[in-house]
Design a protein around this motif. Structure first.
Motif, mmCIF file in Angstrom:
data_model
loop_
_atom_site.group_PDB
_atom_site.id
_atom_site.type_symbol
_atom_site.label_atom_id
_atom_site.label_comp_id
_atom_site.label_asym_id
_atom_site.label_seq_id
_atom_site.Cartn_x
_atom_site.Cartn_y
_atom_site.Cartn_z
ATOM 1 N N SER A 1 0.826 -1.219 0.000
ATOM 2 C CA SER A 1 0.000 0.000 0.000
ATOM 3 C C SER A 1 0.854 1.259 0.000
ATOM 4 O O SER A 1 0.362 2.351 -0.335
ATOM 5 C CB SER A 1 -0.943 0.007 1.202
ATOM 6 N N GLU A 2 2.130 1.126 0.349
ATOM 7 C CA GLU A 2 3.051 2.265 0.368
ATOM 8 C C GLU A 2 3.723 2.493 -0.988
ATOM 9 O O GLU A 2 4.379 3.519 -1.185
ATOM 10 C CB GLU A 2 4.137 2.042 1.432
ATOM 11 N N LEU A 3 3.582 1.547 -1.907
ATOM 12 C CA LEU A 3 4.263 1.667 -3.198
ATOM 13 C C LEU A 3 3.900 2.934 -3.971
ATOM 14 O O LEU A 3 4.777 3.523 -4.616
ATOM 15 C CB LEU A 3 3.988 0.431 -4.056
ATOM 16 N N PRO A 4 2.631 3.404 -3.948
ATOM 17 C CA PRO A 4 2.333 4.649 -4.680
ATOM 18 C C PRO A 4 3.191 5.831 -4.235
ATOM 19 O O PRO A 4 3.535 6.685 -5.052
ATOM 20 C CB PRO A 4 0.851 4.880 -4.381
ATOM 21 N N LYS A 5 3.556 5.869 -2.951
ATOM 22 C CA LYS A 5 4.392 6.965 -2.457
ATOM 23 C C LYS A 5 5.790 6.905 -3.060
ATOM 24 O O LYS A 5 6.420 7.947 -3.303
ATOM 25 C CB LYS A 5 4.482 6.906 -0.934
ATOM 26 N N LEU A 6 6.294 5.685 -3.272
ATOM 27 C CA LEU A 6 7.617 5.533 -3.876
ATOM 28 C C LEU A 6 7.572 5.766 -5.376
ATOM 29 O O LEU A 6 8.505 6.314 -5.954
ATOM 30 C CB LEU A 6 8.162 4.121 -3.622
ATOM 31 N N PHE A 7 6.494 5.332 -5.987
ATOM 32 C CA PHE A 7 6.409 5.331 -7.445
ATOM 33 C C PHE A 7 6.321 6.748 -8.002
ATOM 34 O O PHE A 7 6.930 7.051 -9.037
ATOM 35 C CB PHE A 7 5.199 4.507 -7.876
ATOM 36 N N LYS A 8 5.582 7.601 -7.320
ATOM 37 C CA LYS A 8 5.431 8.970 -7.795
ATOM 38 C C LYS A 8 6.759 9.714 -7.668
ATOM 39 O O LYS A 8 7.333 9.840 -6.606
ATOM 40 C CB LYS A 8 4.344 9.685 -6.994
ATOM 41 N N GLY A 9 7.275 10.190 -8.794
ATOM 42 C CA GLY A 9 8.529 10.938 -8.779
ATOM 43 C C GLY A 9 9.748 10.090 -8.492
ATOM 44 O O GLY A 9 10.805 10.618 -8.107
ATOM 45 N N ARG A 10 9.647 8.794 -8.695
ATOM 46 C CA ARG A 10 10.753 7.885 -8.387
ATOM 47 C C ARG A 10 11.981 8.220 -9.237
ATOM 48 O O ARG A 10 11.876 8.426 -10.445
ATOM 49 C CB ARG A 10 10.336 6.434 -8.648
ATOM 50 N N PRO A 11 13.177 8.242 -8.625
ATOM 51 C CA PRO A 11 14.397 8.493 -9.395
ATOM 52 C C PRO A 11 14.967 7.230 -10.040
ATOM 53 O O PRO A 11 15.848 7.319 -10.886
ATOM 54 C CB PRO A 11 15.354 9.043 -8.335
ATOM 55 N N LEU A 12 14.483 6.066 -9.603
ATOM 56 C CA LEU A 12 14.946 4.782 -10.125
ATOM 57 C C LEU A 12 13.746 3.906 -10.456
ATOM 58 O O LEU A 12 12.725 3.963 -9.774
ATOM 59 C CB LEU A 12 15.782 4.039 -9.068
ATOM 60 N N ASP B 1 -0.775 -11.853 -9.436
ATOM 61 C CA ASP B 1 -0.399 -10.725 -8.575
ATOM 62 C C ASP B 1 -0.129 -9.459 -9.384
ATOM 63 O O ASP B 1 -0.209 -8.349 -8.848
ATOM 64 C CB ASP B 1 0.869 -11.056 -7.773
ATOM 65 N N ILE B 2 0.207 -9.611 -10.639
ATOM 66 C CA ILE B 2 0.688 -8.479 -11.434
ATOM 67 C C ILE B 2 -0.332 -7.346 -11.570
ATOM 68 O O ILE B 2 0.029 -6.177 -11.394
ATOM 69 C CB ILE B 2 1.190 -8.965 -12.806
ATOM 70 N N PRO B 3 -1.598 -7.625 -11.869
ATOM 71 C CA PRO B 3 -2.551 -6.512 -12.015
ATOM 72 C C PRO B 3 -2.667 -5.636 -10.770
ATOM 73 O O PRO B 3 -2.932 -4.434 -10.888
ATOM 74 C CB PRO B 3 -3.876 -7.227 -12.315
ATOM 75 N N LYS B 4 -2.440 -6.210 -9.595
ATOM 76 C CA LYS B 4 -2.587 -5.443 -8.359
ATOM 77 C C LYS B 4 -1.558 -4.332 -8.247
ATOM 78 O O LYS B 4 -1.836 -3.275 -7.660
ATOM 79 C CB LYS B 4 -2.462 -6.377 -7.143
ATOM 80 N N TRP B 5 -0.363 -4.555 -8.783
ATOM 81 C CA TRP B 5 0.733 -3.590 -8.606
ATOM 82 C C TRP B 5 1.167 -2.946 -9.919
ATOM 83 O O TRP B 5 2.149 -2.207 -9.951
ATOM 84 C CB TRP B 5 1.947 -4.276 -7.960
ATOM 85 N N SER B 6 0.446 -3.200 -10.984
ATOM 86 C CA SER B 6 0.909 -2.790 -12.313
ATOM 87 C C SER B 6 1.043 -1.290 -12.484
ATOM 88 O O SER B 6 1.814 -0.829 -13.329
ATOM 89 C CB SER B 6 -0.031 -3.349 -13.388
ATOM 90 N N THR B 7 0.318 -0.504 -11.701
ATOM 91 C CA THR B 7 0.380 0.957 -11.851
ATOM 92 C C THR B 7 1.352 1.609 -10.871
ATOM 93 O O THR B 7 1.517 2.833 -10.898
ATOM 94 C CB THR B 7 -1.012 1.584 -11.653
ATOM 95 N N VAL B 8 1.994 0.796 -10.018
ATOM 96 C CA VAL B 8 2.869 1.394 -9.002
ATOM 97 C C VAL B 8 4.272 0.779 -9.003
ATOM 98 O O VAL B 8 5.051 1.011 -8.075
ATOM 99 C CB VAL B 8 2.251 1.289 -7.592
ATOM 100 N N VAL B 9 4.586 -0.016 -10.025
ATOM 101 C CA VAL B 9 5.941 -0.541 -10.183
ATOM 102 C C VAL B 9 6.318 -0.482 -11.654
ATOM 103 O O VAL B 9 5.464 -0.328 -12.530
ATOM 104 C CB VAL B 9 6.084 -1.995 -9.658
ATOM 105 N N ASP B 10 7.610 -0.615 -11.911
ATOM 106 C CA ASP B 10 8.107 -0.622 -13.292
ATOM 107 C C ASP B 10 8.348 -2.021 -13.818
ATOM 108 O O ASP B 10 8.417 -2.218 -15.034
ATOM 109 C CB ASP B 10 9.420 0.171 -13.370
ATOM 110 N N GLY B 11 8.493 -2.992 -12.907
ATOM 111 C CA GLY B 11 8.777 -4.337 -13.366
ATOM 112 C C GLY B 11 8.614 -5.359 -12.269
ATOM 113 O O GLY B 11 8.438 -5.030 -11.087
ATOM 114 N N VAL B 12 8.669 -6.640 -12.658
ATOM 115 C CA VAL B 12 8.517 -7.747 -11.710
ATOM 116 C C VAL B 12 9.663 -8.728 -11.888
ATOM 117 O O VAL B 12 10.210 -8.899 -12.976
ATOM 118 C CB VAL B 12 7.171 -8.480 -11.909
ATOM 119 N N ASN B 13 10.037 -9.352 -10.781
ATOM 120 C CA ASN B 13 11.092 -10.355 -10.773
ATOM 121 C C ASN B 13 10.450 -11.719 -10.597
ATOM 122 O O ASN B 13 9.826 -11.994 -9.574
ATOM 123 C CB ASN B 13 12.065 -10.082 -9.625
#
Length: 346
Positions: free
Chosen positions: A223-234, A247-259
């Motif tokens: 739930s904290e990922l949106p705070k990191l994703f906005k304006g992320r330098p990496l 699991d991917i659709p749940k986080w697809s808008t707040v991450v750049d990739g999956v491992n």
């Protein structure tokens, strides 16, 4: 169908310290499946978060499941049956790898060719764990000598705090200066939100060539990922937060990739689904590993031609590796041309 199990302790040459503790080795289970005088081999590395904390637990699940399994099911049908019976994903991974190896041998084709996948072109990273500065000074030249590797993954998230992370990262930068190597960071969920924001900004200032940060927050803190994703330098990749394709659709808008990891997702079959789903959502992919020998690494290498970033290096830190298979070619973990995943026992 004949089933064979082998249990082996895989000792690490260099113990690997991450945010959650020190790993000196793993006890893994190898599974052989023989049909029509052809044996396919798979490997599983157990883990609590992968559903089976021990080899004994994984073997019990597999023996019970295989005893009830109908003959002549496709690999995809076996996977669906295993998921319905709640087989631990690491146990399913070992079975799935063995079945794909058998099919490749039956077709007399390397697995990557059987799947219609090209050889990988992305360099694999080699990992440096959380260590005192004097160990970093000694180990990086030992790891990178000869320029065998083109990328270095740096484990951060030290229990001693971000000041310790910063000191270690600075030493890594000094020690890697003589080498032409890409940098990647894996916090293994060792930061809180504020520290993650601070560290990502700091890392980019120190080393703008850093390619991404992996699993900055602990699993369960998504739930904290949106705070990191906005304006992320990496770019942000998730690992433990993404186990299977659903699991991917749940986080697809707040991450750049999956491992994806074969032990974490249940093997090659689900790994291919993860890659396809990630692409459908416009995400990058990487493939990683746990405490695995060349057998599972070779299985992962067979699908890594579809992946953007590769981290298939655990077999290179074994003393000894009980198998041989994929080889390092120009810094790339590359499948060989033998049928199946191409692994054999040493």
């Amino acid at each position: 169908m004949k089933i064979e199990f082998r249990t082996m302790f895989l000792k690490k040459r260099f113990p690997l310290k991450i945010s959650r503790g020190i790993i000196r080795g793993t006890e893994n289970l190898f599974i052989g499946i023989t049909k029509e005088n052809i044996t396919g081999w798979g490997e599983l590395s157990p883990g609590m978060s992968e559903g089976a904390a021990t080899v004994e637990s994984a073997r019990d699940h597999l023996e019970s499941f295989l005893g009830k399994l109908q003959n002549n099911l496709s690999i995809h049908e076996v996977t669906e049956n295993a998921r319905e019976h709640q087989i631990p994903l690491c146990a399913l991974a070992g079975l799935d790898i063995a079945l794909w190896d058998w099919l490749g041998k039956k077709a007399n084709l390397p697995l990557y060719r059987l799947l219609g996948i090209g050889l990988p072109t992305a360099p694999t990273s080699v990992t440096i764990g959380i260590n005192p500065l004097h160990v970093i000074k000694e180990r990086i030249p030992e790891i990178l000598q000869g320029n065998r590797f083109k990328a270095l993954k740096i484990k951060l998230g030290s229990p001693e705090g971000i000041e310790a992370d910063q000191a270690m990262f600075c030493q890594v930068l000094v020690s890697t200066k003589p080498y032409d190597v890409k940098l990647r960071v894996d916090a293994n969920g060792g930061w809180n939100t504020d520290d993650a924001i601070r560290m990502m900004k700091w890392i980019v200032k120190q080393a703008p060539q850093t390619e991404y940060v992996e699993q900055p927050l602990q699993e369960g803190q998504e739930s904290e990922l949106p705070k990191l994703f906005k304006g992320r330098p990496l770019p942000i990749f998730v690992d433990e937060s993404c186990r299977v394709s659903s699991d991917i659709p749940k986080w697809s808008t707040v991450v750049d990739g999956v491992n994806l990891k074969l032990m974490k997702c249940g093997g090659i079959t689900e790994g291919l689904r993860i890659i396809a789903t990630a692409r459908a959502f416009g995400l990058k992919t990487m493939i990683g590993c746990m405490g695995e020998s060349s057998m599972s690494i070779s299985a992962g290498a067979a699908i890594s031609g579809l992946v953007d970033y590769i981290d298939l290096d655990s077999h290179l830190n074994l003393d000894p590796d009980p198998c041989f298979g994929a080889t390092l070619v120009d810094g790339i973990t590359t499948p060989n041309q033998n049928p199946g995943h191409g692994t054999d026992w040493i």
